[in-house]
Design a protein around this motif. Structure first.
Motif, PDB file in Angstrom:
ATOM      1  N   SER A 147       0.808  -1.219   0.000  1.00 28.46           N
ATOM      2  CA  SER A 147       0.000   0.000   0.000  1.00 28.46           C
ATOM      3  C   SER A 147       0.844   1.273   0.000  1.00 28.46           C
ATOM      4  O   SER A 147       1.686   1.475   0.876  1.00 28.46           O
ATOM      5  CB  SER A 147      -0.899   0.004   1.240  1.00 28.46           C
ATOM      6  OG  SER A 147      -1.447   1.270   1.471  1.00 28.46           O
ATOM      7  N   ASP A 148       0.559   2.176  -0.946  1.00 29.76           N
ATOM      8  CA  ASP A 148       1.222   3.481  -0.982  1.00 29.76           C
ATOM      9  C   ASP A 148       0.885   4.307   0.263  1.00 29.76           C
ATOM     10  O   ASP A 148       1.738   5.011   0.796  1.00 29.76           O
ATOM     11  CB  ASP A 148       0.819   4.262  -2.231  1.00 29.76           C
ATOM     12  CG  ASP A 148       1.373   3.655  -3.511  1.00 29.76           C
ATOM     13  OD1 ASP A 148       2.377   2.926  -3.442  1.00 29.76           O
ATOM     14  OD2 ASP A 148       0.790   3.912  -4.592  1.00 29.76           O
ATOM     15  N   VAL A 149      -0.352   4.209   0.726  1.00 29.07           N
ATOM     16  CA  VAL A 149      -0.761   4.943   1.926  1.00 29.07           C
ATOM     17  C   VAL A 149       0.037   4.455   3.132  1.00 29.07           C
ATOM     18  O   VAL A 149       0.525   5.259   3.933  1.00 29.07           O
ATOM     19  CB  VAL A 149      -2.282   4.791   2.167  1.00 29.07           C
ATOM     20  CG1 VAL A 149      -2.688   5.363   3.515  1.00 29.07           C
ATOM     21  CG2 VAL A 149      -3.065   5.453   1.049  1.00 29.07           C
ATOM     22  N   SER A 150       0.180   3.157   3.265  1.00 31.24           N
ATOM     23  CA  SER A 150       0.978   2.606   4.370  1.00 31.24           C
ATOM     24  C   SER A 150       2.418   3.086   4.283  1.00 31.24           C
ATOM     25  O   SER A 150       3.019   3.447   5.300  1.00 31.24           O
ATOM     26  CB  SER A 150       0.936   1.072   4.352  1.00 31.24           C
ATOM     27  OG  SER A 150      -0.357   0.618   4.692  1.00 31.24           O
ATOM     28  N   HIS A 151       2.977   3.099   3.102  1.00 36.19           N
ATOM     29  CA  HIS A 151       4.352   3.575   2.924  1.00 36.19           C
ATOM     30  C   HIS A 151       4.493   5.031   3.377  1.00 36.19           C
ATOM     31  O   HIS A 151       5.448   5.373   4.081  1.00 36.19           O
ATOM     32  CB  HIS A 151       4.817   3.400   1.471  1.00 36.19           C
ATOM     33  CG  HIS A 151       5.308   2.031   1.178  1.00 36.19           C
ATOM     34  ND1 HIS A 151       6.631   1.696   1.192  1.00 36.19           N
ATOM     35  CD2 HIS A 151       4.630   0.887   0.898  1.00 36.19           C
ATOM     36  CE1 HIS A 151       6.765   0.410   0.910  1.00 36.19           C
ATOM     37  NE2 HIS A 151       5.557  -0.104   0.730  1.00 36.19           N
ATOM     38  N   ARG A 152       3.551   5.880   2.987  1.00 34.14           N
ATOM     39  CA  ARG A 152       3.622   7.293   3.382  1.00 34.14           C
ATOM     40  C   ARG A 152       3.520   7.447   4.898  1.00 34.14           C
ATOM     41  O   ARG A 152       4.301   8.174   5.516  1.00 34.14           O
ATOM     42  CB  ARG A 152       2.520   8.100   2.692  1.00 34.14           C
ATOM     43  CG  ARG A 152       2.815   8.405   1.231  1.00 34.14           C
ATOM     44  CD  ARG A 152       1.873   9.457   0.670  1.00 34.14           C
ATOM     45  NE  ARG A 152       0.463   9.085   0.724  1.00 34.14           N
ATOM     46  CZ  ARG A 152      -0.161   8.352  -0.202  1.00 34.14           C
ATOM     47  NH1 ARG A 152       0.506   7.895  -1.261  1.00 34.14           N
ATOM     48  NH2 ARG A 152      -1.437   8.065  -0.084  1.00 34.14           N
ATOM     49  N   ASN A 153       2.554   6.759   5.505  1.00 36.28           N
ATOM     50  CA  ASN A 153       2.355   6.872   6.949  1.00 36.28           C
ATOM     51  C   ASN A 153       3.538   6.300   7.730  1.00 36.28           C
ATOM     52  O   ASN A 153       4.008   6.906   8.693  1.00 36.28           O
ATOM     53  CB  ASN A 153       1.065   6.178   7.372  1.00 36.28           C
ATOM     54  CG  ASN A 153      -0.169   6.916   6.892  1.00 36.28           C
ATOM     55  OD1 ASN A 153      -0.147   8.116   6.673  1.00 36.28           O
ATOM     56  ND2 ASN A 153      -1.250   6.183   6.718  1.00 36.28           N
ATOM     57  N   ALA A 154       4.011   5.128   7.334  1.00 43.83           N
ATOM     58  CA  ALA A 154       5.132   4.502   8.036  1.00 43.83           C
ATOM     59  C   ALA A 154       6.415   5.315   7.851  1.00 43.83           C
ATOM     60  O   ALA A 154       7.216   5.432   8.785  1.00 43.83           O
ATOM     61  CB  ALA A 154       5.330   3.072   7.543  1.00 43.83           C
TER      62      ALA A 154
END
Length: 170
Positions: free
Chosen positions: A54-61
């Motif tokens: 997930s791109d969203v997970s990458h940004r948040n992490a």
């Protein structure tokens, strides 16, 4: 996930039981990066490798773990459990929280986890109550994937299963 996952992440990392301070630990499906943050605090001289599609997970992490990423102790990679972008026997341990039940083929994913783990390495699979809990017959799935020393634990944080990659037979 970030609020509910903190206590489980701490419990899961503790139960994983990695003792080598320079260990290379894989987290599959790292979501907002809470587990990665816990791992990087427990293993400040280790390497934490996160794999998530997930791109969203990458940004948040990445935002949550920016300091550790800048130091080079955390690496975030795109991928899935069924196709881990790592060489054979690359990791000293693996952990995944609240995501095995989303894997398209859990048995293939666990076989891939075995591939990237060194012999004798622990693996920890956990589920918080909001996730709906573990899939039925999870222990049998780990047995079918060839893991040994399988132990199940329940706590107020949820359900945890710890297993070990079998040692090489000589």
């Amino acid at each position: 996930m970030a609020r509910a996952g903190g206590a489980m992440a701490r419990e899961a990392v503790g139960l994983l039981g990695v003792e080598n301070p320079r260990a290379r630990v894989l987290e599959i499906g790292f979501g907002p990066g809470v587990g990665i943050a816990v791992l990087s605090r427990v293993l400040p001289n280790g390497e934490i490798i996160g794999v998530d599609p997930s791109d969203v997970s990458h940004r948040n992490a990445a935002a949550r773990n920016s300091g550790a990423i800048a130091r080079g102790s955390v690496v975030l990679l795109s991928g899935t459990a069924q196709a881990l972008p790592l060489p054979d026997a690359h990791c000293d341990a693996a952990i995944f929280v609240d995501n095995l039940h989303f894997w398209p083929d859990p048995l293939a994913g666990l076989a891939e986890v075995r591939r990237v783990l060194q012999a004798g390495s622990p693996v920890l699979c956990a589920f918080t109550p909001p996730s709906g809990g573990p899939p039925s017959r999870l222990r049998l799935l780990f047995e079918a994937a060839g893991f040994v020393e399988i132990a199940e634990h329940e706590s107020t944080n949820g359900y945890l299963l710890r297993a070990v990659h079998p040692a090489l037979v000589e």
